[in-house]
Design a protein around this motif. Structure first.
Motif, mmCIF file in Angstrom:
data_model
loop_
_atom_site.group_PDB
_atom_site.id
_atom_site.type_symbol
_atom_site.label_atom_id
_atom_site.label_comp_id
_atom_site.label_asym_id
_atom_site.label_seq_id
_atom_site.Cartn_x
_atom_site.Cartn_y
_atom_site.Cartn_z
ATOM 1 N N THR A 177 16.876 4.357 13.362
ATOM 2 C CA THR A 177 17.218 4.477 11.939
ATOM 3 C C THR A 177 17.545 3.114 11.333
ATOM 4 O O THR A 177 17.071 2.787 10.236
ATOM 5 N N LEU A 193 14.595 1.130 10.369
ATOM 6 C CA LEU A 193 13.945 1.569 9.128
ATOM 7 C C LEU A 193 14.759 1.152 7.905
ATOM 8 O O LEU A 193 14.200 0.679 6.904
ATOM 9 N N TYR A 240 14.621 -2.690 7.370
ATOM 10 C CA TYR A 240 13.311 -3.119 6.881
ATOM 11 C C TYR A 240 13.093 -2.671 5.438
ATOM 12 O O TYR A 240 12.546 -3.422 4.622
ATOM 13 N N ILE A 271 13.995 8.580 5.268
ATOM 14 C CA ILE A 271 13.956 8.423 6.726
ATOM 15 C C ILE A 271 13.577 9.697 7.500
ATOM 16 O O ILE A 271 12.728 9.629 8.387
ATOM 17 N N LEU A 276 9.928 10.014 7.520
ATOM 18 C CA LEU A 276 9.267 8.986 8.330
ATOM 19 C C LEU A 276 9.395 9.291 9.819
ATOM 20 O O LEU A 276 8.447 9.127 10.578
ATOM 21 N N LEU A 283 7.031 3.943 15.696
ATOM 22 C CA LEU A 283 8.134 3.491 14.846
ATOM 23 C C LEU A 283 7.684 2.311 13.978
ATOM 24 O O LEU A 283 8.045 2.228 12.800
ATOM 25 N N ALA A 331 5.861 3.826 11.226
ATOM 26 C CA ALA A 331 6.803 4.424 10.268
ATOM 27 C C ALA A 331 7.466 3.331 9.432
ATOM 28 O O ALA A 331 7.644 3.479 8.222
ATOM 29 N N ARG A 332 7.805 2.222 10.073
ATOM 30 C CA ARG A 332 8.437 1.118 9.360
ATOM 31 C C ARG A 332 7.492 0.559 8.300
ATOM 32 O O ARG A 332 7.919 0.207 7.195
ATOM 33 N N VAL A 384 7.649 2.546 5.050
ATOM 34 C CA VAL A 384 8.967 2.735 4.441
ATOM 35 C C VAL A 384 8.909 2.582 2.923
ATOM 36 O O VAL A 384 9.675 3.192 2.191
#
Lengths: 307, 262
Positions: A99, A102, A105, A120, A123, A148, A151-152, A155
């Motif tokens: 978390t 994320l 970033y 979040i 994501l 991840l 996902a980042r 964001v």
């Protein structure tokens, strides 16, 4: 040169030198919104440098690039607000949880923490990391780290996603999961630009490809069109004792032969005569398959090792 | 054009605060050992030298040697804290973890990253200096309210040493490279800047060298302020520190751009 506002990415005659060597020499790109565009090339072909030029991270010696309609590097900061990047090597923050990676970033894009935190759960679900929200990065597998990182890169809900070798180093399960996630993003209408040297990946995902070698784009088109244009449709790979003698005799059976060490590749639209002949050769082992992108790639870039 | 951009003044956005916050979040996880280190290192030196040598030396420059040394350490602790953050920690984020590379893929510039690191290293320097001032106060050697004026001086000194450290960082090939800077620059500076003994003890020509060192100017401000006296020529000292901070950060920016962007 005409400049279109509708293209997600446009590059004209990009040139970049590093240490007296031309790394990118005259690259043109036109990538429409919604495409999944693959940049293929051997190591050192200039793929990563081309991506950096397109992101406005480095300045070209010559040429220009427009990212989401904005001139880069002049307006790179503005343009990158609508872009996500999955770099070639993981650079997640090892000191943070999933978390925190994320949230931290997300702050680089400017919205408040509340807006980032609201995104979040979505994501994490996309990346298949529900229940891992508080996990430390060191406890994640390679596939989870890659997801991840993906996902980042989402964001800021980008229109355009750059991925530099997204599945290098992943096992088949992890790779298929990434491909599935990318298809999902394509369905949402996002534009994807990826570099890879996995032909299978390019063939499966990309609507259009450019093959790059020694800083130049040497072929462009859909995977099917590239295969149709550059290579015979069928391939027979042959190896085993007596290969040399067989090759001399078999020359007339197929239009094109290629020898790489202990293997002979026969390329033809109709390989029936070659196979009929091979059936009589007890010693030789052969494999008949349709031509694929890798054959095109090797034909265009050669079989020499690139380091 | 490209050359002009490499030498342009840093162009910053308020988002550089996000870089500072990133580092702060990491620090918060390790705050206890970090703060203990801030206290322990100078305290060990201070008690060893301050009490041991102090007993032999008696008063120095009109005050106890312990108080004299403690004020010097407030300045040098600031220097070391800023330097270590700008060398080892920044190098790890720039080169090893590739954190900077991740950040500049967002709508951030390298200038933002560097400025965030700069402010962060200065913040850590302030924390180290504050720990020393807390010790000095506990022993009753700080004279308030004027001692409070030492705090902005520590911030300025932190910015100066952080900027120099970031410039060295931009040239580093590995962690070992930093030994040159630490051994050949910081250690002599520590000896020549009036931390352990008054600069007037040095031979004339070396005093001239000392007068060019940023730590000397920090000590010349911090020591009198802590003991409740207005420093002599305060503007000169502030100007030298500000000069090191501004020029240092500009040089660090140009060198880092050359390293990562060209």
């Amino acid at each position: 040169m005409p400049v279109s506002q509708d293209l997600a990415l446009q590059a004209r005659n990009l040139r970049k030198r590093f240490g007296g060597e031309d790394v990118v020499c005259g690259v043109d790109l036109d990538i429409a919104a919604g495409e999944c565009f693959g940049l293929l090339g051997p190591n050192g072909a200039g793929k990563t440098t081309t991506l950096k030029l397109c992101l406005g991270l480095i300045e070209p010696e010559e040429g220009s690039a427009r990212l989401l309609g904005m001139e880069v590097p002049a307006r790179a900061r503005e343009a990158r607000a609508g872009v996500g990047v999955v770099p070639q090597f993981d650079n997640l923050d090892p000191d943070f949880t999933v978390t925190e990676n994320l949230v931290v970033y997300g702050r680089y894009f400017g919205p408040g923490d509340a807006a980032i935190r609201a995104r979040i759960p979505q994501l994490l679900e996309f990346a298949g990391l529900q229940g891992r929200a508080e996990a430390r990065i060191q406890t994640l597998s390679g596939g989870m780290k890659r997801r991840l990182t993906l996902a980042r890169a989402l964001v800021n809900d980008p229109q355009l996603l750059f991925m530099d070798e997204p599945t290098t180093g992943l096992d088949p399960q992890a790779r298929h999961l990434i491909w599935e996630r990318l298809r999902h993003l394509m369905q949402q209408g996002k534009t994807i630009v990826l570099t890879t040297h996995f032909m299978e990946e390019a063939q499966r995902l990309c609507t259009r490809l450019a093959i790059m070698d020694r800083g130049r784009i040497i072929a462009t088109g859909s995977p099917r069109a590239l295969i149709a244009e550059h290579i015979e449709s069928q391939v027979v790979e042959v190896h085993g004792p007596g290969l040399g003698a067989w090759m001399v005799r078999a020359r007339s059976l197929a239009p094109r032969f290629e020898r790489a060490g202990e293997t002979v590749f026969c390329y033809a639209a109709d390989v029936a005569p070659v196979i009929a002949d091979l059936r009589r050769q007890r010693e030789l082992v052969y494999l008949h398959r349709p031509a694929n992108l890798e054959d095109v790639f090797l034909k265009l870039t050669g079989r020499d090792l690139r380091d | 054009m490209r050359r002009a951009r490499q030498f342009a003044l840093p162009l910053l956005s308020p988002r550089l605060i996000a870089v500072w916050r990133r580092n702060f979040l990491v620090w918060r996880k390790l705050a206890v050992p970090s703060i203990l280190g801030n206290f322990a290192d100078p305290l060990i030196m201070l008690f060893g030298l301050g009490y041991g040598l102090g007993a032999v030396m008696g008063n120095v420059a009109g005050t106890s040697y312990f108080a004299f040394l403690a004020a010097g350490f407030a300045a040098s602790a600031t220097m070391y804290a800023a330097t270590f953050e700008a060398l080892f920690s920044a190098f790890s984020r720039m080169h090893v973890q590739k954190t900077w590379e991740a950040i500049v893929n967002a709508p951030m510039t390298l200038d933002d990253v560097l400025a965030g690191e700069w402010l962060w290293a200065a913040s850590k320097a302030l924390a180290a200096g504050l720990c020393m001032i807390a010790v000095i106060s506990a022993f009753g050697y700080a004279s308030y309210p004027l001692a409070l004026a030492a705090l902005p001086v520590l911030v300025l000194a932190g910015l100066a040493f952080a900027a120099l450290g970031l410039a060295v960082n931009a040239l580093a090939s590995g962690y070992d490279f930093f030994s040159y800077y630490l051994t050949l620059v910081l250690t002599p500076m520590m000896m020549l800047s009036g931390v352990f003994f008054p600069v007037e003890q040095l031979p004339g020509p070396i005093q001239i060298v000392a007068a060019a060192l940023p730590l000397h100017h920090a000590v010349q401000l911090v020591r009198p302020l802590l003991s409740g006296v207005l420093p002599a020529a305060p503007l000169l000292h502030v100007a030298v520190l500000a000069g090191y901070a501004a020029v240092g950060f500009y040089v660090a920016t140009v060198l880092t751009r050359r390293r990562l962007l060209s």
